[in-house]
Write a protein that holds these residues in place. Sequence first.
Motif, PDB file in Angstrom:
ATOM      1  N   MET A   1       3.536  -9.553  -4.172  1.00 57.69           N
ATOM      2  CA  MET A   1       4.268  -8.336  -4.488  1.00 57.69           C
ATOM      3  C   MET A   1       3.321  -7.266  -5.037  1.00 57.69           C
ATOM      4  O   MET A   1       3.371  -6.136  -4.594  1.00 57.69           O
ATOM      5  N   ILE A   2       2.497  -7.635  -6.002  1.00 57.16           N
ATOM      6  CA  ILE A   2       1.550  -6.688  -6.593  1.00 57.16           C
ATOM      7  C   ILE A   2       0.512  -6.279  -5.561  1.00 57.16           C
ATOM      8  O   ILE A   2       0.130  -5.113  -5.486  1.00 57.16           O
ATOM      9  N   GLN A   3       0.087  -7.253  -4.735  1.00 60.14           N
ATOM     10  CA  GLN A   3      -0.905  -6.942  -3.706  1.00 60.14           C
ATOM     11  C   GLN A   3      -0.356  -5.932  -2.708  1.00 60.14           C
ATOM     12  O   GLN A   3      -1.062  -5.027  -2.277  1.00 60.14           O
ATOM     13  N   GLU A   4       0.914  -6.070  -2.333  1.00 59.81           N
ATOM     14  CA  GLU A   4       1.528  -5.113  -1.410  1.00 59.81           C
ATOM     15  C   GLU A   4       1.607  -3.728  -2.036  1.00 59.81           C
ATOM     16  O   GLU A   4       1.344  -2.724  -1.374  1.00 59.81           O
ATOM     17  N   SER A   5       1.961  -3.682  -3.297  1.00 57.34           N
ATOM     18  CA  SER A   5       2.051  -2.412  -4.001  1.00 57.34           C
ATOM     19  C   SER A   5       0.685  -1.735  -4.055  1.00 57.34           C
ATOM     20  O   SER A   5       0.566  -0.534  -3.801  1.00 57.34           O
ATOM     21  N   ILE A   6      -0.335  -2.504  -4.362  1.00 59.78           N
ATOM     22  CA  ILE A   6      -1.700  -1.952  -4.415  1.00 59.78           C
ATOM     23  C   ILE A   6      -2.137  -1.503  -3.031  1.00 59.78           C
ATOM     24  O   ILE A   6      -2.740  -0.442  -2.872  1.00 59.78           O
ATOM     25  N   LYS A   7      -1.800  -2.318  -2.012  1.00 56.64           N
ATOM     26  CA  LYS A   7      -2.162  -1.964  -0.636  1.00 56.64           C
ATOM     27  C   LYS A   7      -1.494  -0.660  -0.220  1.00 56.64           C
ATOM     28  O   LYS A   7      -2.119   0.210   0.376  1.00 56.64           O
ATOM     29  N   GLN A   8      -0.204  -0.510  -0.547  1.00 55.12           N
ATOM     30  CA  GLN A   8       0.516   0.719  -0.204  1.00 55.12           C
ATOM     31  C   GLN A   8      -0.066   1.921  -0.940  1.00 55.12           C
ATOM     32  O   GLN A   8      -0.212   3.001  -0.363  1.00 55.12           O
ATOM     33  N   SER A   9      -0.401   1.726  -2.204  1.00 59.45           N
ATOM     34  CA  SER A   9      -0.997   2.815  -2.983  1.00 59.45           C
ATOM     35  C   SER A   9      -2.339   3.218  -2.389  1.00 59.45           C
ATOM     36  O   SER A   9      -2.654   4.406  -2.280  1.00 59.45           O
ATOM     37  N   LEU A  10      -3.139   2.238  -2.006  1.00 58.71           N
ATOM     38  CA  LEU A  10      -4.442   2.511  -1.411  1.00 58.71           C
ATOM     39  C   LEU A  10      -4.292   3.253  -0.084  1.00 58.71           C
ATOM     40  O   LEU A  10      -5.015   4.215   0.187  1.00 58.71           O
ATOM     41  N   GLU A  11      -3.337   2.834   0.733  1.00 57.03           N
ATOM     42  CA  GLU A  11      -3.084   3.518   2.001  1.00 57.03           C
ATOM     43  C   GLU A  11      -2.624   4.951   1.765  1.00 57.03           C
ATOM     44  O   GLU A  11      -3.016   5.868   2.484  1.00 57.03           O
ATOM     45  N   SER A  12      -1.800   5.142   0.760  1.00 59.42           N
ATOM     46  CA  SER A  12      -1.327   6.483   0.421  1.00 59.42           C
ATOM     47  C   SER A  12      -2.484   7.371  -0.013  1.00 59.42           C
ATOM     48  O   SER A  12      -2.581   8.531   0.400  1.00 59.42           O
ATOM     49  N   VAL A  13      -3.368   6.828  -0.833  1.00 59.49           N
ATOM     50  CA  VAL A  13      -4.538   7.589  -1.287  1.00 59.49           C
ATOM     51  C   VAL A  13      -5.436   7.926  -0.112  1.00 59.49           C
ATOM     52  O   VAL A  13      -5.938   9.056   0.004  1.00 59.49           O
ATOM     53  N   GLN A  14      -5.645   6.961   0.791  1.00 62.72           N
ATOM     54  CA  GLN A  14      -6.484   7.213   1.958  1.00 62.72           C
ATOM     55  C   GLN A  14      -5.873   8.276   2.867  1.00 62.72           C
ATOM     56  O   GLN A  14      -6.582   9.149   3.384  1.00 62.72           O
ATOM     57  N   ALA A  15      -4.574   8.219   3.053  1.00 58.66           N
ATOM     58  CA  ALA A  15      -3.901   9.218   3.888  1.00 58.66           C
ATOM     59  C   ALA A  15      -4.022  10.607   3.264  1.00 58.66           C
ATOM     60  O   ALA A  15      -4.279  11.597   3.964  1.00 58.66           O
ATOM     61  N   THR A  16      -3.877  10.683   1.953  1.00 55.84           N
ATOM     62  CA  THR A  16      -4.003  11.963   1.253  1.00 55.84           C
ATOM     63  C   THR A  16      -5.429  12.482   1.375  1.00 55.84           C
ATOM     64  O   THR A  16      -5.649  13.674   1.619  1.00 55.84           O
ATOM     65  N   ARG A  17      -6.409  11.598   1.217  1.00 53.40           N
ATOM     66  CA  ARG A  17      -7.819  11.995   1.332  1.00 53.40           C
ATOM     67  C   ARG A  17      -8.112  12.535   2.730  1.00 53.40           C
ATOM     68  O   ARG A  17      -8.765  13.571   2.890  1.00 53.40           O
ATOM     69  N   GLU A  18      -7.617  11.847   3.763  1.00 53.89           N
ATOM     70  CA  GLU A  18      -7.845  12.293   5.139  1.00 53.89           C
ATOM     71  C   GLU A  18      -7.187  13.643   5.400  1.00 53.89           C
ATOM     72  O   GLU A  18      -7.767  14.509   6.059  1.00 53.89           O
ATOM     73  N   ARG A  19      -5.977  13.830   4.876  1.00 57.41           N
ATOM     74  CA  ARG A  19      -5.280  15.106   5.058  1.00 57.41           C
ATOM     75  C   ARG A  19      -6.046  16.241   4.390  1.00 57.41           C
ATOM     76  O   ARG A  19      -6.237  17.319   4.969  1.00 57.41           O
ATOM     77  N   LEU A  20      -6.509  16.012   3.151  1.00 58.90           N
ATOM     78  CA  LEU A  20      -7.289  17.027   2.455  1.00 58.90           C
ATOM     79  C   LEU A  20      -8.591  17.319   3.178  1.00 58.90           C
ATOM     80  O   LEU A  20      -9.019  18.472   3.283  1.00 58.90           O
ATOM     81  N   GLU A  21      -9.226  16.273   3.685  1.00 64.74           N
ATOM     82  CA  GLU A  21     -10.486  16.467   4.408  1.00 64.74           C
ATOM     83  C   GLU A  21     -10.266  17.299   5.662  1.00 64.74           C
ATOM     84  O   GLU A  21     -11.062  18.185   5.976  1.00 64.74           O
ATOM     85  N   GLN A  22      -9.180  17.046   6.375  1.00 64.14           N
ATOM     86  CA  GLN A  22      -8.870  17.829   7.568  1.00 64.14           C
ATOM     87  C   GLN A  22      -8.609  19.289   7.224  1.00 64.14           C
ATOM     88  O   GLN A  22      -8.961  20.190   7.972  1.00 64.14           O
ATOM     89  N   GLN A  23      -7.974  19.522   6.075  1.00 61.23           N
ATOM     90  CA  GLN A  23      -7.683  20.893   5.666  1.00 61.23           C
ATOM     91  C   GLN A  23      -8.944  21.612   5.193  1.00 61.23           C
ATOM     92  O   GLN A  23      -9.104  22.808   5.429  1.00 61.23           O
ATOM     93  N   LEU A  24      -9.822  20.897   4.499  1.00 61.50           N
ATOM     94  CA  LEU A  24     -11.003  21.528   3.923  1.00 61.50           C
ATOM     95  C   LEU A  24     -12.202  21.581   4.863  1.00 61.50           C
ATOM     96  O   LEU A  24     -13.097  22.402   4.665  1.00 61.50           O
TER      97      LEU A  24
END
Length: 146
Positions: free
Chosen positions: A1-24
């Motif tokens: 359960m905790i591993q899934e939560s961490i995995k989802q958080s990590l994926e969310s952070v990566q998606a946000t980073r990629e979106r910001l990188e595309q914008q910048l």
Amino acid sequence: MIQESIKQSLESVQATRERLEQQLRPQLDWASGELKKVLVELGADSAEPASLQETLQQIRERNPSLRVFTRRLDVATYDLRKKLWWDANMMTAFATSKAEAAYDTDIRPKLQAVRSETEARARTAMEQIRQLSRQLTRQDDASDTE
């Protein structure tokens, strides 16, 4: 359960980073290109990637005095300064236009509604004051006649 939560958080952070990188990325590429133009105008060799120290040495060699350096710096940054000035003016005009449109569509109708309601309430209050005044005047007149 905790591993899934961490995995989802990590994926969310990566998606946000990629979106910001595309914008910048376009702005960073543009700024990098402008910096290279300025460095070439100041006398740096653009043919090969060099360290900061080598680039500074090349600029010092091609600009023997502060006067020469400042003149070249002024010339090298002229177009960039004018473009940034133009962009800032256009952004200001765009923001002003958007603010005016928002005012016209959102704020002005609300202000007009509040003003109308306030005026209506003020008229009602004034009419009630007049009626009370008339009643008091009648009562005073009636008590004077007794």
